[in-house]
Scaffold this active site. Structure first.
Site, PDB file in Angstrom:
ATOM      1  N   LEU A  18      -0.875   4.334  -7.521  1.00  0.00           N
ATOM      2  CA  LEU A  18      -2.028   3.856  -6.762  1.00  0.00           C
ATOM      3  C   LEU A  18      -2.989   4.976  -6.417  1.00  0.00           C
ATOM      4  CD1 LEU A  18      -0.183   1.471  -4.277  1.00  0.00           C
ATOM      5  CD2 LEU A  18      -1.047   0.971  -6.580  1.00  0.00           C
ATOM      6  N   ASP A  19      -4.251   4.603  -6.210  1.00  0.00           N
ATOM      7  CA  ASP A  19      -5.256   5.557  -5.732  1.00  0.00           C
ATOM      8  C   ASP A  19      -5.306   5.507  -4.204  1.00  0.00           C
ATOM      9  OD1 ASP A  19      -6.750   3.283  -5.048  1.00  0.00           O
ATOM     10  OD2 ASP A  19      -8.107   3.484  -6.745  1.00  0.00           O
ATOM     11  N   THR A  20      -6.236   6.220  -3.604  1.00  0.00           N
ATOM     12  CA  THR A  20      -6.316   6.299  -2.141  1.00  0.00           C
ATOM     13  C   THR A  20      -6.715   4.979  -1.493  1.00  0.00           C
ATOM     14  OG1 THR A  20      -8.589   7.112  -2.295  1.00  0.00           O
ATOM     15  CG2 THR A  20      -6.835   8.766  -2.138  1.00  0.00           C
ATOM     16  N   LEU A  21      -7.261   4.048  -2.267  1.00  0.00           N
ATOM     17  CA  LEU A  21      -7.621   2.731  -1.737  1.00  0.00           C
ATOM     18  C   LEU A  21      -6.474   1.720  -1.836  1.00  0.00           C
ATOM     19  CD1 LEU A  21     -11.216   2.427  -3.231  1.00  0.00           C
ATOM     20  CD2 LEU A  21     -10.580   3.060  -0.894  1.00  0.00           C
ATOM     21  N   HIS A  23      -5.248   0.718  -4.740  1.00  0.00           N
ATOM     22  CA  HIS A  23      -5.388   0.015  -6.022  1.00  0.00           C
ATOM     23  C   HIS A  23      -4.710   0.837  -7.105  1.00  0.00           C
ATOM     24  CE1 HIS A  23      -9.553  -1.055  -4.228  1.00  0.00           C
ATOM     25  NE2 HIS A  23      -8.674  -1.944  -3.842  1.00  0.00           N
TER      26      HIS A  23
END
Length: 143
Positions: A18-21, A23
């Protein structure tokens, strides 16, 4: 006559992808398409056949359209369908679907077969697949 379905594999989205959001990271979508391509090549008989001939597939271009987000724990199906044309390249298209059928991404890759000794693309990749004995009906819905 019914339309054939493309090859597909299931993958579970992992937390570390996942990314920092929260997602799925954009680069991981490409990795999922690569998993589907390699699984397809392996099941069609290509990896061993091409290794024997000192030929390997090489990714030349990749384009992605993001449609819906993926989050940790989602299970997706990644399709892969080969489209042959003329020249030294061919396309491998992948779609990433959530299990409820929601389209999350569309990925189109341009691929070539490289002669590992000459470091050049070989002519007529479709013919090379045929002569190597690959299962083209598994690889392509248009065969």
């Amino acid at each position: 006559m019914t339309e054939r379905e493309p090859f597909r594999v299931q993958i579970k989205v992992r937390h570390y992808e996942l990314d920092t959001l929260g997602h799925l990271n954009h680069a991981v979508y490409h990795s999922y398409a690569e998993v589907a391509r390699l699984e397809l090549f392996e099941q069609a008989g290509g990896l061993k056949a091409f290794a024997k001939d000192r030929v390997a597939s090489v990714l030349l271009e990749s384009h992605i359209s993001f449609r819906r987000e993926l989050r940790a724990g989602d299970v997706v199906e990644v399709t892969c369908d080969t489209k042959f044309g003329t020249g030294k390249t061919f396309k491998m298209d992948s779609n990433i679907y959530k299990l409820d059928g929601t389209l999350s991404a569309e990925i189109t890759c341009t691929i070539g077969l490289m002669d590992l000794d000459k470091r050049k693309l070989v002519a007529d990749p479709h013919g090379r697949f045929v002569s190597a004995g690959l299962d083209l009906k598994l690889m392509s819905t248009s065969e």
